[in-house]
Design a protein around this motif. Structure first.
Motif, PDB file in Angstrom:
ATOM      1  N   LYS A 279      65.694  73.070  19.490  1.00  0.00           N
ATOM      2  CA  LYS A 279      65.018  73.201  20.636  1.00  0.00           C
ATOM      3  C   LYS A 279      65.313  73.274  21.396  1.00  0.00           C
ATOM      4  O   LYS A 279      64.602  74.197  22.538  1.00  0.00           O
ATOM      5  N   ALA A 280      66.562  73.177  21.732  1.00  0.00           N
ATOM      6  CA  ALA A 280      67.154  73.584  23.171  1.00  0.00           C
ATOM      7  C   ALA A 280      67.166  75.190  23.564  1.00  0.00           C
ATOM      8  O   ALA A 280      67.088  76.043  24.174  1.00  0.00           O
ATOM      9  N   ALA A 281      67.935  75.522  22.318  1.00  0.00           N
ATOM     10  CA  ALA A 281      67.687  77.117  21.902  1.00  0.00           C
ATOM     11  C   ALA A 281      66.841  77.554  22.069  1.00  0.00           C
ATOM     12  O   ALA A 281      66.728  78.692  23.223  1.00  0.00           O
TER      13      ALA A 281
ATOM     14  N   THR B 157      63.981  69.992  33.481  1.00  0.00           N
ATOM     15  CA  THR B 157      65.375  71.300  32.979  1.00  0.00           C
ATOM     16  C   THR B 157      65.731  72.337  33.981  1.00  0.00           C
ATOM     17  O   THR B 157      64.983  70.823  35.295  1.00  0.00           O
ATOM     18  N   LEU B 158      66.549  72.468  34.207  1.00  0.00           N
ATOM     19  CA  LEU B 158      67.379  73.232  35.198  1.00  0.00           C
ATOM     20  C   LEU B 158      67.614  74.349  35.653  1.00  0.00           C
ATOM     21  O   LEU B 158      67.173  75.066  34.699  1.00  0.00           O
ATOM     22  N   LYS B 159      67.334  75.092  36.723  1.00  0.00           N
ATOM     23  CA  LYS B 159      67.020  76.183  36.921  1.00  0.00           C
ATOM     24  C   LYS B 159      68.015  76.724  38.041  1.00  0.00           C
ATOM     25  O   LYS B 159      68.391  76.369  38.990  1.00  0.00           O
ATOM     26  N   PRO B 160      69.531  77.139  37.353  1.00  0.00           N
ATOM     27  CA  PRO B 160      70.594  77.299  37.883  1.00  0.00           C
ATOM     28  C   PRO B 160      70.389  78.741  39.931  1.00  0.00           C
ATOM     29  O   PRO B 160      69.628  79.277  39.841  1.00  0.00           O
ATOM     30  N   SER B 161      70.944  77.693  40.571  1.00  0.00           N
ATOM     31  CA  SER B 161      71.228  78.428  41.496  1.00  0.00           C
ATOM     32  C   SER B 161      71.638  77.861  42.922  1.00  0.00           C
ATOM     33  O   SER B 161      72.211  76.775  42.785  1.00  0.00           O
TER      34      SER B 161
ATOM     35  N   CYS C 135      69.153  73.628  29.722  1.00  0.00           N
ATOM     36  CA  CYS C 135      68.772  72.218  29.052  1.00  0.00           C
ATOM     37  C   CYS C 135      70.406  71.397  30.007  1.00  0.00           C
ATOM     38  O   CYS C 135      71.228  72.160  28.530  1.00  0.00           O
ATOM     39  N   PRO C 136      70.001  70.283  30.413  1.00  0.00           N
ATOM     40  CA  PRO C 136      70.866  69.556  30.590  1.00  0.00           C
ATOM     41  C   PRO C 136      70.619  68.464  28.944  1.00  0.00           C
ATOM     42  O   PRO C 136      70.668  68.358  28.712  1.00  0.00           O
ATOM     43  N   ALA C 137      72.344  68.126  30.072  1.00  0.00           N
ATOM     44  CA  ALA C 137      73.121  67.251  28.407  1.00  0.00           C
ATOM     45  C   ALA C 137      71.742  66.259  28.428  1.00  0.00           C
ATOM     46  O   ALA C 137      71.286  66.061  28.944  1.00  0.00           O
ATOM     47  N   LYS C 138      72.105  65.652  27.628  1.00  0.00           N
ATOM     48  CA  LYS C 138      71.052  65.031  26.259  1.00  0.00           C
ATOM     49  C   LYS C 138      70.135  65.464  26.376  1.00  0.00           C
ATOM     50  O   LYS C 138      68.585  64.597  26.319  1.00  0.00           O
TER      51      LYS C 138
END
Length: 187
Positions: free
Chosen positions: A153-155, A176-180, A166-169
């Protein structure tokens, strides 16, 4: 070199599925999400517990458009005999790949050469044939299909939401996270 984000290598093999022998190739996997789960051998101990666990979750994988393939260096004939004699393996509705030439196990770098058996390797492959998740561990350690389902599901989420991770767990529906640059040092 890691197999992550590499294309699966060409292969063609015989398989057992739902009382029939079929041929499966790398082309069979293209166009949909696939999971290949390598295990050491039919008629063993940890292996039937894992394949039964996958069988119990197979419908959930199917709802996500994911096909499951188990693989060992046994033949498709051995897979049928195992399904005929084991209550756990009778539950398996997904494809059981035979790999007596050990081509698949070599392609996925899970072959134990001196034993002719595969390590417990799990590979999540996207519709383009790229390996997105891999996990390989000692043969004494069984896997958990619900954790594999979470990883699939994460993939799929990351593939359909560019720029998010997708962070841990992480579980479906969670943040989710948006890297910035703004996130650096804030997590």
């Amino acid at each position: 070199m890691s197999l992550i984000n590499t294309k699966i290598k060409p292969f063609k093999t015989q398989a057992y599925k739902n009382g029939e022998f079929i041929e499966v190739s790398d082309e069979t996997l293209k166009g949909k999400w696939s999971v290949i789960v390598f295990y050491p051998a039919d008629f063993t101990f940890v292996c039937p517990t894992e394949l039964e666990d996958l069988a119990d979750h197979y419908e959930e994988f199917q709802k996500l458009g994911v096909e499951i393939y188990s693989a060992s260096t046994d033949t498709h004939f051995a897979h049928k005999a195992w399904a005929d004699t084991s209550d756990a393996i009778k539950k398996v509705k997904y494809t059981m790949l035979g790999d007596p030439t050990q081509t698949l196990a070599r392609n996925f770098d899970v072959l134990i050469e001196e034993e002719g058996l595969a390590l417990r390797g799990t590979f999540v492959i996207n519709p383009e044939g790229d390996i997105k998740v891999l996990e390989i561990h000692d043969n004494g350690i069984g896997r958990d299909a619900s954790e594999l389902l979470r990883k699939v599901k994460a993939a799929q989420y990351v593939a359909s939401h560019p720029g998010e991770v997708c962070p841990a767990k992480w579980h479906e529906g969670e943040a989710t996270l948006k890297p910035s640059l703004d996130l650096v040092g804030k997590i």
